[in-house]
Design a protein around this motif. Structure first.
Motif, short mmCIF file in Angstrom:
data_model
loop_
_atom_site.label_atom_id
_atom_site.label_comp_id
_atom_site.label_asym_id
_atom_site.label_seq_id
_atom_site.Cartn_x
_atom_site.Cartn_y
_atom_site.Cartn_z
N ALA A 154 -0.46 2.72 0.52
CA ALA A 154 -1.80 3.33 0.53
C ALA A 154 -2.29 3.57 -0.90
O ALA A 154 -3.43 3.24 -1.25
N THR A 155 -1.44 4.15 -1.74
CA THR A 155 -1.82 4.45 -3.12
C THR A 155 -2.11 3.18 -3.90
O THR A 155 -3.08 3.11 -4.67
N GLN A 156 -1.31 2.15 -3.70
CA GLN A 156 -1.54 0.88 -4.38
C GLN A 156 -2.87 0.27 -3.97
O GLN A 156 -3.62 -0.25 -4.81
N ASN A 157 -3.21 0.36 -2.70
CA ASN A 157 -4.49 -0.16 -2.22
C ASN A 157 -5.67 0.64 -2.77
O ASN A 157 -6.67 0.08 -3.20
N ILE A 158 -5.54 1.96 -2.76
CA ILE A 158 -6.67 2.81 -3.12
C ILE A 158 -6.90 2.85 -4.62
O ILE A 158 -8.05 2.78 -5.10
N LEU B 110 -9.19 3.29 7.54
CA LEU B 110 -8.92 4.73 7.56
C LEU B 110 -9.78 5.48 6.56
O LEU B 110 -10.09 6.66 6.78
N ILE B 111 -10.18 4.84 5.47
CA ILE B 111 -11.00 5.56 4.49
C ILE B 111 -12.50 5.31 4.68
O ILE B 111 -13.31 6.11 4.22
N SER C 141 -9.75 -1.43 17.43
CA SER C 141 -8.61 -2.15 17.98
C SER C 141 -7.33 -1.82 17.22
O SER C 141 -6.24 -2.20 17.64
N PHE C 142 -7.47 -1.09 16.11
CA PHE C 142 -6.29 -0.66 15.34
C PHE C 142 -5.68 0.60 15.93
O PHE C 142 -4.58 0.99 15.56
N HIS C 143 -6.40 1.28 16.81
CA HIS C 143 -5.88 2.44 17.56
C HIS C 143 -5.35 3.55 16.64
O HIS C 143 -4.33 4.15 16.92
N TYR C 144 -6.08 3.83 15.56
CA TYR C 144 -5.63 4.86 14.63
C TYR C 144 -6.31 6.20 14.86
O TYR C 144 -5.91 7.22 14.29
N HIS C 145 -7.35 6.23 15.68
CA HIS C 145 -8.15 7.44 15.84
C HIS C 145 -7.29 8.60 16.34
O HIS C 145 -6.59 8.50 17.33
N ARG D 102 -13.92 11.14 1.24
CA ARG D 102 -13.33 9.80 1.36
C ARG D 102 -13.75 8.98 0.15
O ARG D 102 -14.80 9.22 -0.44
N VAL D 103 -12.94 8.02 -0.21
CA VAL D 103 -13.35 7.07 -1.25
C VAL D 103 -14.10 5.94 -0.59
O VAL D 103 -13.94 5.67 0.60
#
Length: 352
Positions: free
Chosen positions: A251-255, A278-279, A288-292, A330-331
């Protein structure tokens, strides 16, 4: 119908993350929430993924007891049995370490695909926007972390569970990656869980048939290297500490795009599409990622501390958000560029 859930919580942190564009510094707190019903199957899945043979009958800590020892070698088994740590993984790392870490992150996506997402909450604390003096002249990091640790857990316990169809939540264990500063902190090991339970109980006391129980009296500190563990349960818990470390690192590498190492980018790209959503669209119940209400990434605070109303009470108390809901933010986009490699697996392709 009354629903209850019993869970274990695994926590890792990351220090001094630098946003090279704004020169702001962050610390991150990541928490993984694993129900007792999921615990054994999940750890068995992670252990099975340590074996790089395509067809095998499971994994064992020792080569002599490995079900695949007849077609394996002691040196291979030892390479597969290494600790996985995002910060120490790089392009020149061993092939097994790189392959296993990729398999673990793809496993995270597979769980999302089948609507069995592994629950996690990541909070990035903008240190540049905080007045460090508020946290004491010495040990300011531990004092600040002490507060935001509870902020992370409180949000997730309410958002993922108590406000998401569960009437009773029982926390059976809280395991933190070993940190000497936190382990000897005046408040952290013992006071945090007691205060967390009191705070949430006070906030849900008007809710019908809702309850929270936190059974451990102390946070357990554990070295994430399972080879240093004293018993089998600690070895299992180490797998979850390594997993939350990989998720946080990706996550940190992506952000923030913290490293130009080829393999770190490859690892981060596995979770890129999930982290992006997510951000940018965290409350999409139809994804469809079902993260909610199962996975979350947020940032705090959005403005300088002196501009925020009555956030802090005293050093041993929690972060209090009373009126200004915009303190969490959020970023807008990921700083890590998308992969240009044609064979790179994106979540869309993975879910097909």
């Amino acid at each position: 119908m009354l629903r209850s859930i019993t869970m274990r919580i695994y926590v890792d942190e990351q220090h001094q993350i630098l946003d090279k564009d704004t020169e702001e510094r962050y610390m991150a707190i990541a928490a993984l929430f694993v129900s007792e019903d999921e615990y054994k199957q999940t750890v068995n899945d992670l252990l099975r993924l340590r074996c790089l043979k395509e067809d095998h009958d499971g994994w064992h800590w020792d080569y002599a007891n490995c079900p695949s020892s007849d077609s394996c070698k002691d040196v291979w088994h030892k390479l597969n049995n290494k600790e996985l740590h995002f910060q120490t993984l790089h392009q020149t790392s061993s092939h097994p370490a790189k392959e296993i870490s990729k398999k673990w992150l793809r496993y995270v996506l597979e769980r999302n695909k089948h609507n069995k997402a592994i629950r996690f909450n990541i909070l990035y604390v903008n240190l540049t926007n905080l007045h460090i003096q508020k946290f004491g002249k010495t040990g300011w990091h531990e004092n600040a972390y002490n507060r935001f640790f509870r902020t992370n857990l409180k949000y997730a316990l309410k958002k993922f569970f108590l406000n998401n169809g569960f009437n009773k939540v029982i926390v059976s264990k809280v395991v933190h990656d070993n940190s000497t500063g936190l382990a000897i902190h005046k408040y952290f090991p013992e006071n945090n869980l007691r205060k967390l339970e009191i705070e949430i109980k006070n906030e849900i006391k008007n809710g019908r048939d809702k309850d929270l129980e936190i059974h451990p009296k102390r946070i357990q500190f554990l070295d994430s290297d399972h080879k240093k563990a004293s018993d089998s349960e600690d070895r299992y818990d180490c797998q979850f500490l390594q997993l939350v470390d990989l998720i946080l690192g990706a996550a940190t590498q992506n952000i923030f795009y913290t490293s130009n190492d080829k393999f770190k980018k490859e690892l981060a790209w596995i979770l890129r599409d999930l982290i992006g959503r997510l951000i940018t669209n965290p409350d999409n119940p139809h994804s469809s990622f079902h993260y909610h209400r199962k996975q979350n990434i947020s940032f705090f605070p959005s403005k300088k501390l002196e501009k925020a109303e009555q956030i802090f009470i005293d050093l041993n108390d929690s972060v209090r958000i009373e009126k200004d809901k915009d303190l969490f933010y959020r970023v807008e986009k990921l700083k890590l560029p998308p992969s240009s490699h044609p064979d790179q697996i994106t979540l869309e392709r993975w879910l097909k």
